[in-house]
Motif scaffolding. Structure first.
Motif, mmCIF file in Angstrom:
data_model
loop_
_atom_site.group_PDB
_atom_site.id
_atom_site.type_symbol
_atom_site.label_atom_id
_atom_site.label_comp_id
_atom_site.label_asym_id
_atom_site.label_seq_id
_atom_site.Cartn_x
_atom_site.Cartn_y
_atom_site.Cartn_z
ATOM 1 N N HIS A 163 -30.551 -16.309 -8.684
ATOM 2 C CA HIS A 163 -29.174 -16.741 -8.957
ATOM 3 C C HIS A 163 -29.155 -17.931 -9.916
ATOM 4 N N CYS A 219 -26.844 -5.319 -12.215
ATOM 5 C CA CYS A 219 -27.684 -6.091 -11.291
ATOM 6 C C CYS A 219 -27.782 -5.395 -9.934
ATOM 7 N N MET A 220 -29.003 -5.161 -9.510
ATOM 8 C CA MET A 220 -29.243 -4.518 -8.217
ATOM 9 C C MET A 220 -29.608 -5.568 -7.166
ATOM 10 N N ASP A 221 -30.401 -6.554 -7.541
ATOM 11 C CA ASP A 221 -30.740 -7.632 -6.612
ATOM 12 C C ASP A 221 -31.224 -8.871 -7.350
ATOM 13 N N SER A 222 -31.202 -9.986 -6.608
ATOM 14 C CA SER A 222 -31.873 -11.178 -7.129
ATOM 15 C C SER A 222 -32.608 -11.826 -5.954
ATOM 16 N N CYS A 277 -26.909 -10.482 -1.922
ATOM 17 C CA CYS A 277 -27.138 -9.200 -2.605
ATOM 18 C C CYS A 277 -27.044 -8.022 -1.636
ATOM 19 N N CYS A 280 -23.474 -6.767 -1.708
ATOM 20 C CA CYS A 280 -22.917 -6.611 -3.046
ATOM 21 C C CYS A 280 -22.858 -5.129 -3.415
ATOM 22 N N LYS A 344 -26.115 1.518 -4.819
ATOM 23 C CA LYS A 344 -25.684 0.150 -4.515
ATOM 24 C C LYS A 344 -24.422 0.153 -3.654
HETATM 25 S S1 SF4 Z 1 -24.805 -10.801 -5.436
HETATM 26 FE FE1 SF4 Z 1 -24.787 -8.835 -6.504
HETATM 27 S S2 SF4 Z 1 -24.455 -9.296 -8.621
HETATM 28 FE FE2 SF4 Z 1 -25.041 -11.189 -7.623
HETATM 29 S S3 SF4 Z 1 -27.248 -11.324 -7.952
HETATM 30 FE FE3 SF4 Z 1 -26.926 -10.302 -5.976
HETATM 31 S S4 SF4 Z 1 -26.914 -8.112 -6.423
HETATM 32 FE FE4 SF4 Z 1 -26.669 -9.209 -8.361
#
Ligand code: SF4
Ligand SMILES: Cc1cc2nc3c(=O)[nH]c(=O)nc-3n(C[C@H](O)[C@H](O)[C@H](O)COP(=O)(O)OP(=O)(O)OC[C@H]3O[C@@H](n4cnc5c(N)ncnc54)[C@H](O)[C@@H]3O)c2cc1C
Ligand code: SF4
Ligand code: SF4
Length: 503
Positions: A163, A219-222, A277, A280, A344
């Motif tokens: 993030h 974006c799939m994950d962070s 995530c 999300c 997702k």
């Molecule tokens: S919350 Fe969603 S958009 Fe934000 S980094 Fe995680 S997966 Fe990506």
């Protein structure tokens, strides 16, 4: 039901099968995503749709009674599945495959985001760009940047899978007097902008007059920065040794400056995944002007969705000015984006609540399980057939969902899931070490309420770390045994070794 009505449904069913050809949305998928995850509403639309499905009164689930050809008709009727493209990736005007035509840009994929920002800065269409670069003090730590020059911009290309506090950068830029801003962020960043800028009580909307072109990443994950750091440490690597990180087809690659690549399954990083995530559902930055990702495009290219009028205009102008190459995306390729987006969206359903227990084998052995004495089942008198069927159904109530050895193979970790669709109460979990014919180091724990489809995770120290003994896991509730399973360390070690070699 009259014959004509039957024929009517059959005709529609056949036509729909034809239209859905190649969808691969089988009954198995319906079970996996909807029924086994506990989000089935028992509406029976699937049963009413297909002659091969019936409603099983015993398990209270739809059941396949014939051969499923995977046509997807039942999947498309279910109120819990997401099947319409707009529900998966939002509204867009055009989809492209694209890459930067600026040689100095070394992007994550096609370098398109950086090339677009460069075009906007060069043509003075924006005062500054808000992008994310790496911290100079802590390698790979995301740091938001207010960028006004080509040199600064080139340093921000590439993806950092943690993030970034991009909104601080945006507000700082506005405070500094910038009024036209190009902003890059993940879908959650774009949602924040959307709210601050477009919602009635948004700060930017009410008090600050700024125009923002929102470029959203897929974006799939962070992952937590510290988590990634400690994960690399277990592989004797430092962040400083990493040149690039990529995620593709469920694998995360850490490409080292030496050229070596550490490739792991993204699931191996689950414990470092940012908690947000898990909740999300937006893969493609649905609220952006332009969305950019890698899925759907060949290596060295990016997938682009032009969503708003201004987004489309900027893309076409940047292509005309020679900053990017733009090709319409073939329909077949967009399928990959839709598939990932569906994964997702559906993850909210498949999200498993998980509780973790660490079992200490030094615990004294209680005379009876802490959940209380096991009691006889009471209730209505049933015929033998029903009792046998119910007993068989109970045996399937709890399922093993994972087995591993952790901490230099000193601890056994196993996961079990309540697959019954209803809560189980006063459950006792017993684990014991088996030597010859005897069980020793028994350990009990009680779970007061075990929610439907919740996963329980246990870790238990191996009694003799170097011995390849067996362990016994037994799970009971007041009605009797729900589950027994032997854990054979020898077999487990062989399996883990095989997995290690195949990587
Ligand atoms: S919350 Fe969603 S958009 Fe934000 S980094 Fe995680 S997966 Fe990506
Ligand atoms: C956390 C994360 C997860 C992603 N997951 C997927 C995925 O699952 N599937 C997929 O198809 N694509 C995913 N992407 C997008 C993909 O990695 C590329 O960013 C995208 O294809 C654009 O590539 P590019 O070469 O055109 O961009 P580049 O020209 O390399 O520019 C990348 C831009 O991303 C910005 N950026 C980098 N890291 C962050 C961050 N943490 N937060 C905000 N902005 C950042 C940089 O400032 C830069 O402007 C993800 C990106 C991120 C940051
Ligand atoms: S054959 Fe029946 S069960 Fe199988 S996918 Fe088609 S509608 Fe569903
Ligand atoms: S259509 Fe979906 S929600 Fe309805 S019973 Fe079938 S699986 Fe459950």
């Amino acid at each position: 039901m009259g014959t004509n009505e039957k024929i009517g449904i059959k005709d529609s069913f056949d036509q729909l099968q034809e239209r859905l050809k190649g969808s691969k949305d089988s009954f198995g998928r319906l079970m996996r995503e909807v029924v086994n995850t506990g989000v089935c509403t028992h509406c029976s639309a699937c049963v009413a749709t297909c002659e091969f499905i019936e409603w099983d009164l015993l398990t209270e689930k739809p059941k396949l009674i014939g051969k499923c050809n995977g046509c997807g008709v039942c999947y498309s009727q279910c109120p819990r599945t997401i099947t319409v493209p707009r529900d998966l990736i939002g509204r867009y005007q055009a989809a492209y495959i694209s890459k930067s035509l600026i040689p100095e840009i070394k992007g994550q994929d096609g370098g398109v985001v950086t090339a677009l920002l460069l075009y906007l800065l060069d043509k003075k269409l924006i005062d500054c760009a808000i992008a994310t670069g790496k911290s100079s003090e802590e390698p790979w730590k995301p740091e938001v940047k207010i960028v006004t020059t080509r040199e600064e911009l080139l340093k921000t290309s590439g993806s950092i899978y943690s993030h970034s506090q991009t909104l601080i950068g945006l507000l700082d830029a506005i405070k500094q007097g910038n009024r036209s801003i190009g902003f890059v962020g993940t879908p959650c960043n774009i949602d924040a902008i959307y709210k601050m800028w477009k919602a009635p009580f948004g700060l930017v909307h009410m008090f600050m007059r700024a125009n923002i072109l929102a470029i959203g990443l897929f974006c799939m994950d962070s992952f937590s920065y510290e988590g990634l750091k400690s994960f690399l440490k277990t592989h004797k690597l430092t962040m400083n040794a990493i040149e690039k990180m990529t995620i593709k087809k469920g694998k995360m690659q850490f490409i080292q400056k030496s050229g070596e690549i550490l490739e792991v399954s993204v699931h191996d990083l689950d414990r470092y995944r940012s908690s947000s995530c898990q909740y999300c559902t937006d893969l493609t930055s649905e609220n952006a002007d332009i969305s950019v990702g890698s899925v759907g495009s060949p290596d060295g290219y990016s997938t682009i969705l032009a969503r708003t009028g201004i987004g489309l205009e900027v893309l076409l102008d940047a292509a005309e000015a020679g900053y990017i190459e733009l090709q319409p995306m073939p329909r077949g390729k967009l399928k990959w984006v839709l598939n990932l987006a569906r994964m997702k969206k559906a993850q909210l359903y498949t999200l498993r609540r998980r509780r973790r227990y660490t079992l200490g084998f030094e615990e004294p052995i209680p005379s009876h399980p802490p959940g209380g004495e096991l009691v006889e089942a009471t209730g209505e008198i049933k015929d033998t057939d029903t009792i046998i069927k119910q007993a068989a159904a109970r045996q399937k109530t709890v399922k093993f969902s994972g087995l591993n050895l952790l901490f230099n193979q000193k601890e056994i970790e196993f996961r079990v899931i309540n697959n019954s669709g209803s809560s189980l109460e006063n459950v006792t979990v017993k684990i014991s070490h088996i030597t010859e014919f005897f069980e020793d180091h028994k350990w009990f724990t009680t779970v007061n309420v075990w929610y439907p489809f919740e996963e329980l995770e246990f870790s238990y120290p191996r009694v003799q770390e170097n011995a390849e003994n067996e362990y016994l896991c037994e799970i009971k509730d007041p009605l009797g045994t729900l589950f027994t399973r032997k854990i054979d360390i020898k077999k487990l070690l062989a399996k883990l070794e095989k997995e290690r070699q195949s990587k």
